[in-house]
Design a protein around this motif. Sequence first.
Motif, PDB file in Angstrom:
ATOM      1  N   ALA A 620     -18.660   1.715  10.879  1.00 39.38           N
ATOM      2  CA  ALA A 620     -17.511   0.816  10.931  1.00 39.38           C
ATOM      3  C   ALA A 620     -16.993   0.543   9.535  1.00 39.38           C
ATOM      4  N   CYS A 621     -15.699   0.226   9.447  1.00 39.02           N
ATOM      5  CA  CYS A 621     -15.049  -0.050   8.168  1.00 39.02           C
ATOM      6  C   CYS A 621     -15.501  -1.412   7.665  1.00 39.02           C
ATOM      7  N   THR A 622     -15.927  -1.457   6.417  1.00 34.49           N
ATOM      8  CA  THR A 622     -16.376  -2.724   5.797  1.00 34.49           C
ATOM      9  C   THR A 622     -15.514  -3.066   4.594  1.00 34.49           C
ATOM     10  N   SER A 623     -14.353  -2.392   4.436  1.00 36.61           N
ATOM     11  CA  SER A 623     -13.487  -2.659   3.286  1.00 36.61           C
ATOM     12  C   SER A 623     -12.622  -3.882   3.547  1.00 36.61           C
ATOM     13  N   MET A 624     -12.018  -4.386   2.481  1.00 39.58           N
ATOM     14  CA  MET A 624     -11.061  -5.490   2.601  1.00 39.58           C
ATOM     15  C   MET A 624      -9.748  -4.954   3.165  1.00 39.58           C
ATOM     16  N   CYS A 625      -9.038  -5.774   3.901  1.00 41.15           N
ATOM     17  CA  CYS A 625      -7.816  -5.314   4.585  1.00 41.15           C
ATOM     18  C   CYS A 625      -6.801  -4.779   3.576  1.00 41.15           C
ATOM     19  N   GLY A 626      -6.397  -5.590   2.581  1.00 38.24           N
ATOM     20  CA  GLY A 626      -5.513  -5.138   1.507  1.00 38.24           C
ATOM     21  C   GLY A 626      -4.047  -5.052   1.859  1.00 38.24           C
TER      22      GLY A 626
END
Length: 928
Positions: A620-626
Amino acid sequence: RLGKAKFNAGLTEPTSTQTSGSAQPRRRPKKTSNQADADDLTSHLIRELSTYPYPDCLICFSSIHPKQPTWSCSPLIPMLETDPAHQSQYCWTTFHLKCIRDWAEKNYKEVKAAWEAREEFGKDGEWRCPGCQGKRNKLIKGYMCFCGSTRSPSSHLGTPHSCGNACSRPRTSCSHPCPLLCHPGPCPPCKIILDIPCACIRKQTVSVRCGESTQVSCGQICSKMLDCGKHQCQQTCHPGACSPCERKDNISCWCEREQKVVSCGEGDVWAGSVGCDDRSTEYMQEPRKGFGCRTVCGKSFDCGSHHCMKSCHPPASHSQLGHCPVSPDRITTCPCGKQPIASSSSPGIEALPVRLHCTDPIPTCASVCLKHLPYCEHQCQAKCHTSTTCPPCSVDIVRPCRCGSTIRTLKCGELHVLDEEAGLVKEQEILCERPCMAMRACGKHQCHRVCCPLASVAKGKMKAVATQLDADPDGLHECDRACGRMLSCGNHRCEERDHRGPCHPCLRSSFEELICFCGRTVQEPPIPCGTKIHCSYPCSLPPPPCGHPPTPHTCHFPDTSCPPCVHLTEKLCACGKKILPNIRCSLDSEKVSCGLVCGKLLSCGGHKCDRKCHAGECGACTSMCGKARKLCLPDVHPCTNLCHAPTSCDEDEPCQTRIELTCECGRIRQAVACGKCTSNPAGSAKGQTLKCTTECAIKKRNARLADALGIKPSGGGLMAEVTYSDELVAFARANSKFLKLVEDALADFVRSSKTNQVLPPMPHEKRNFVSKLVGLYRMDSHMVGQDPHRSVQLSRRIDTRIPTPLLSTFIANKSTSNSTQPNNLGKLGNLRGGLATPRPTSVNDSVKPSPSTAGALRGWTAVVAPAPTVDARANTPNVASASASRVGSPAPSRPLEPGPVGVPHNASPQIDSSHDFSKEAIPDNWED
């Protein structure tokens, strides 16, 4: 010789007279030897020592000749008995006397030195016989014969090293001397016949050889009286005591009420008086053996009111009844014996009341009993009483509890309790309620026994450990739990009590053969538990499926995998982007990484995987939305929540992006949060401006003034120029390369954030130059280290800065100004300017640096010029002549010193630049 030829030595035929006669020719009898038989050890040793080849010494391995002094291992120097039950055995080995003495003295000194090293000075040394390893603590004194009676025996006798006399060694079995002459080896058994009487009543003599058993028998019936006193021993004559009588007999008790069958001779003999009367003087006329039935006698006394309360006892021979023990004529005092009882014939004033019959109560006095109690050292503290036994002791005593932590005060009678099984009075233990906190012998579990006698070993809570040195004869601190640790075999657990240290090895064994998987190696039983067979043959399992040759290894069972393939090959990385060479064949493809970022698009559709090359799903994606927040447009403020695609950004929370607020002139700046959200679309910074202060007005005024005066506001202002001394300038001119290194190092230190810095090691004159120069940089300096590694340490101050101008710039500017102006001052101008014109030198007059400052030196030392040298005559001019030349016409130029061959006379001398010429007397009218 001539007579030999005439002697008829040939054999002749027997004549008729010789054959017909019955008489045989008499042969000369053989010489009998007084030694033992040829088969025993003594004869063997004599034969070896007297005939060639001679025996070898066990120390030097050389032959022992008959004329060489020897020593034999014999009882002349007794061995130390390590086991009293085992008799020492001597090997009778013969050695060279010199060899065995050196051997014994060396070992003796080594053992004694070892005892002294342990501070045990009272013990002697020891040495061992090389043949039998028997210990001895006495050294060999000299060359003795075998029996020890003669020193340095003659070597011309039949037996070497023998004195030729009768053997004088004492026997251990008897007192008879050895019948042989002095000989090696043990003495033969004694052959003297002894007459010993048998042990029965007949005392018949039996002949035995000395040294044999003296327990003889005549072979007849023993006939000794047995212990029962009734029967005789029917065994064959034997030594020692006879066996107990095996017959049975009926005996009765003393009162003849009970009977029982016992072995003949068993029973007790009554030794006291008979009858019920305590004062009876009658004894048993015919003693017999009997037993006590513990039945109360119960016979009536002569009073008719009391009965005998004794246990079973022999009755009196006459039929007269016993006298009553409590009759008035027997009881004349109170029970404690302090006051008498008055009688009818002699009444007393202070006596107790008269008793007329035995049934009258015995009066008591008011005194304390004071009889000695049988179970303690106190006296009875009760008043005079009629009971036969005193009440329990009432004296208060102080006793500690069993663990010693508490002290109690109790009655002495309460402390002593009757043990019904043993029938004895024992002192009971006093227990407290405190549990023992000491560790058991295992070192893991606490004792927790209430009032433990070994609680004193606990020095502190949960810290003390009972060791083997603690006095624990009853095993109170032995752990009662099972150890349960896995043994070294790996199959069984330790079943002993929990203990310290490693467990004992497993004692189980298998009595079946242990066969390898390949069947070529077999280990015979017994097989200790946990044994793993080690087969030295190569592995017989199929090769690996990769096709490479298998790694050579020994045989093993199929449950253990073969070593992995070690060949190098090409493999695709885990992410599938590259094919990497030189990868071990056995390495799993999922563990092969190319090191690049994965870069695959994640399930959110907006971010890519930032993990390095990996196998499997990216997760799953764990990055900040941005994404840009819509309420913050046109400013681009990113959404700081975790990726939430495909849903839109939730702007309920205020935006935390920092924006900058300024005053009207722009001098004051402040960062605040944007704060825009669904509930506050305008944000917290809308319409906010900062107010200008008085400093803003001053800045505006200064800007106007600078514009009017033509001053650049961006300039850093003017800084006062520093002034360099002539000594620094002179040294810098001569060492321009060293000056460049110093200025660069100081500039780097000023620009850095360091507070201290140590420069490289340098000579004395360089350290003085650096110390004076760093003062213009507003730094502190001090010397560190020892010569030749002594250097300068710099310390930053609050006002440290780079001076203006630099010393190198100052010298360059001054040189430029001097070159543009006409130089009419000649050499004196050079002197005032600090310049030193070098004197041309020839090859022979070249400056040779010392080994310490030669070209081998590098770094800061190599770039500094050698110190200039000045001739002593040139450095001390004549003052009078100098003054005259200045006042009058100028003197013609001449060399200050005569130069060497090939040097022009008009060459300028080499002058020390560190000399201060400003202090010399120069007239003011020197221009004229």
